[in-house]
Design a protein around this motif. Structure first.
Motif, PDB file in Angstrom:
ATOM      1  N   UNK A  68      54.633 -98.600  26.207  1.00 54.93           N
ATOM      2  CA  UNK A  68      54.903 -98.254  26.830  1.00 54.93           C
ATOM      3  C   UNK A  68      54.627 -96.255  25.997  1.00 54.93           C
ATOM      4  N   UNK A  69      54.561 -95.102  26.564  1.00 50.69           N
ATOM      5  CA  UNK A  69      54.324 -93.627  25.659  1.00 50.69           C
ATOM      6  C   UNK A  69      55.100 -92.863  25.105  1.00 50.69           C
ATOM      7  N   UNK A  70      55.323 -92.924  24.079  1.00 48.94           N
ATOM      8  CA  UNK A  70      56.418 -92.863  23.144  1.00 48.94           C
ATOM      9  C   UNK A  70      56.426 -91.075  22.483  1.00 48.94           C
ATOM     10  N   UNK A  71      56.713 -90.634  22.668  1.00 45.88           N
ATOM     11  CA  UNK A  71      56.799 -88.969  21.888  1.00 45.88           C
ATOM     12  C   UNK A  71      57.005 -89.072  20.629  1.00 45.88           C
ATOM     13  N   UNK A  72      56.330 -88.720  19.783  1.00 50.21           N
ATOM     14  CA  UNK A  72      56.304 -88.095  18.523  1.00 50.21           C
ATOM     15  C   UNK A  72      55.461 -87.111  18.160  1.00 50.21           C
ATOM     16  N   UNK A  73      55.830 -85.821  18.431  1.00 52.74           N
ATOM     17  CA  UNK A  73      55.348 -84.978  17.610  1.00 52.74           C
ATOM     18  C   UNK A  73      55.881 -84.534  16.955  1.00 52.74           C
ATOM     19  N   UNK A  74      57.763 -84.645  17.432  1.00 57.54           N
ATOM     20  CA  UNK A  74      58.240 -83.892  15.546  1.00 57.54           C
ATOM     21  C   UNK A  74      57.839 -84.186  14.623  1.00 57.54           C
ATOM     22  N   UNK A  75      57.354 -85.330  14.899  1.00 50.49           N
ATOM     23  CA  UNK A  75      56.130 -85.917  13.221  1.00 50.49           C
ATOM     24  C   UNK A  75      54.868 -85.096  13.203  1.00 50.49           C
ATOM     25  N   UNK A  76      54.215 -84.908  13.749  1.00 52.38           N
ATOM     26  CA  UNK A  76      53.007 -83.914  13.632  1.00 52.38           C
ATOM     27  C   UNK A  76      52.100 -84.569  14.782  1.00 52.38           C
ATOM     28  N   UNK A 121      51.232 -86.727  18.613  1.00 53.33           N
ATOM     29  CA  UNK A 121      51.240 -86.708  20.348  1.00 53.33           C
ATOM     30  C   UNK A 121      52.125 -86.555  20.581  1.00 53.33           C
ATOM     31  N   UNK A 122      52.413 -86.735  21.190  1.00 53.23           N
ATOM     32  CA  UNK A 122      53.378 -86.392  22.925  1.00 53.23           C
ATOM     33  C   UNK A 122      53.663 -87.691  23.360  1.00 53.23           C
ATOM     34  N   UNK A 123      52.346 -88.760  23.376  1.00 54.72           N
ATOM     35  CA  UNK A 123      51.972 -89.771  23.942  1.00 54.72           C
ATOM     36  C   UNK A 123      51.871 -91.102  23.082  1.00 54.72           C
ATOM     37  N   UNK A 124      52.132 -91.413  22.198  1.00 52.33           N
ATOM     38  CA  UNK A 124      51.482 -92.678  20.881  1.00 52.33           C
ATOM     39  C   UNK A 124      51.654 -93.608  21.932  1.00 52.33           C
ATOM     40  N   UNK A 125      51.339 -94.862  22.165  1.00 52.93           N
ATOM     41  CA  UNK A 125      50.966 -95.961  22.842  1.00 52.93           C
ATOM     42  C   UNK A 125      51.975 -97.073  21.798  1.00 52.93           C
ATOM     43  N   UNK A 126      52.642 -97.473  22.435  1.00 50.64           N
ATOM     44  CA  UNK A 126      53.113 -98.945  21.374  1.00 50.64           C
ATOM     45  C   UNK A 126      53.094-100.066  22.679  1.00 50.64           C
ATOM     46  N   UNK A 127      53.079-100.681  21.622  1.00 52.51           N
ATOM     47  CA  UNK A 127      52.948-102.815  22.979  1.00 52.51           C
ATOM     48  C   UNK A 127      54.060-103.054  22.258  1.00 52.51           C
ATOM     49  N   UNK A 128      54.813-103.656  23.387  1.00 54.88           N
ATOM     50  CA  UNK A 128      55.897-104.847  22.891  1.00 54.88           C
ATOM     51  C   UNK A 128      56.045-105.903  23.452  1.00 54.88           C
ATOM     52  N   UNK A 129      56.491-106.747  22.275  1.00 55.30           N
ATOM     53  CA  UNK A 129      56.408-108.322  23.289  1.00 55.30           C
ATOM     54  C   UNK A 129      57.619-109.193  22.389  1.00 55.30           C
ATOM     55  N   UNK A 130      57.945-109.596  24.065  1.00 59.64           N
ATOM     56  CA  UNK A 130      59.817-110.446  24.224  1.00 59.64           C
ATOM     57  C   UNK A 130      59.129-112.424  24.240  1.00 59.64           C
TER      58      UNK A 130
END
Length: 298
Positions: A274-282, A284-293
């Motif tokens: 999923x792409x997460x908006x981390x612009x509040x931390x300086x 990008x608006x699309x920081x990609x994270x990979x989750x595993x379950x």
């Protein structure tokens, strides 16, 4: 020097050993002949089936015939719709067609009427397609579908045995899912799963609700806000490309819809990004994270 008695003794032993060897070889030859005869008979019986009237069955235009008169066999996943084509040409005029369902050779009384379903055939029809969806209840059971056609005086029957295993989709609610990985892809593939998250389990329930067991390490440090997200619903899109989780905040009723891209999906592991908006931390608006379950027994 060896005396005559010793020589005779050695000779007797040699002769005895030779006789035992011959008997052993003869026994092996007899056994081989017997096995060959049995196999030959089986092959002959199998080949002779072609001349015996039956109802040829095909699934996806493929014959699923098994050894034995009128026997068919197919492996499938739960949730799969099977389009079973029944060839009725063995009878010149078919007046009725019925299918009987068995579970572990016992008639399934919940199917049709006391286990038998009459199928509506058209006059003069030479084929009939019966649609059966493999159920989650069929998993690890021996499911039989016996098709019987009649012209009023003669009957022809063929049996289809289904071996149903659970599909990844149907498997989801049957397990609890350990959160085993979180990688910050745009952060150099850095591991980002916090220690307090490693004992978290997610339950994606059959009614589409979501419950979370945060484990003993919770409500402090990096997990101080555990429980502040209220999960409302989960679902997997029909094409299995997206895993969607709907939620809202404990103190904010605004709906939040998170759409994860499915990267890997089987009965043991779900990986989604999923792409997460981390612009509040300086960032990008699309920081990609990979989750595993990873699946665990409930």
């Amino acid at each position: 020097m060896m005396d005559i008695k010793s020589k005779n003794k050695v000779s007797s032993q040699s002769i005895g050993a030779t006789n035992r060897t011959k008997r052993y070889v003869n026994a092996v030859l007899v056994l081989l002949l017997l096995v060959t005869s049995i196999i030959a008979c089986d092959d002959s019986d199998y080949d002779s089936d072609a001349a015996i009237p039956a109802l040829p069955l095909t699934v996806a235009d493929t014959s699923v015939r098994a050894a034995g008169y009128g026997q068919y066999r197919l492996k499938t996943l739960s949730g799969t719709e099977l389009n079973i084509a029944v060839d009725l040409s063995a009878l010149p005029s078919v007046s009725s067609l019925a299918v009987t369902k068995t579970i572990n050779t016992e008639v399934d009384e919940s199917f049709g009427t006391n286990g038998v379903m009459e199928l509506p055939i058209s006059n003069g029809a030479d084929t009939y397609t019966y649609d059966y969806t493999a159920l989650i209840e069929d998993v690890d059971q021996l499911i039989g579908l016996s098709f019987t056609a009649s012209d009023g005086s003669n009957e022809v029957t063929s049996d289809l045995t289904l071996i149903v295993t659970v599909s990844p989709r149907d498997n989801i609610p049957t397990k609890k899912w350990a959160w085993t990985g979180k990688i910050w892809v745009d952060g150099g593939n850095a591991p980002d799963l916090k220690d307090c998250e490693k004992d978290n389990f997610f339950f994606f329930n059959a009614d589409s609700t979501v419950t979370v067991d945060y484990g003993a390490n919770t409500a402090a440090g990096d997990c101080a806000f555990d429980g502040f997200t209220v999960y409302d619903k989960w679902y997997l899109t029909e094409d299995e490309e997206f895993f969607v989780i709907e939620s809202h905040g404990l103190f904010d009723p605004t709906p939040v819809v998170e759409q994860y891209r499915v990267e890997k999906f089987d009965t043991d592991v779900i990986q989604m990004s999923i792409d997460i908006d981390l612009s509040v931390f300086g960032l990008s608006t699309e920081e990609t994270f990979l989750y595993e379950y990873t699946a665990r027994q409930k």
